[in-house]
Scaffold this active site. Sequence first.
Site: not given
Length: 144
Positions: A55-57, A60
Amino acid sequence: MGRCTGLGRSDRAAAGKLVIFCGGDSNDIERARALFDAMAQRVTHFGAAGNGQAAKVCNQVIVAVSLTAIAESLNLAEAMSLDPLQLVEALTGGYADSIPLQIFGRRMWRNARRAQARRPRADGEGPVARNATRGRARLDPAGR
């Protein structure tokens, strides 16, 4: 075992305003809830271990595309004889406003101006575009 990643800087953590993405066993995530509550405004459990990082990717990618769009817009503003800093102010509160625009728009332009002052501009490109895209073809004010 739960794996979590935070979105935001240490000042946001101190203010309890991080956003945290987690993956892994929900019992592990719940055991850490008091810690999360102290530093985060929102915690989202995405399921299996590694899903928080996935999810963080995605986050980003959105930020990177936004920063690229800001750089391109500042360059276009300059090419069209607009004041890029005035544009940032004018966009505040509208649909194009964003946290990246507010944090990075002015800084991007000022840093590009400093870099431009250190080296002559022979190619006609705006300073942000030259730094952000490393020499790709630019849209000129006539739209060609």
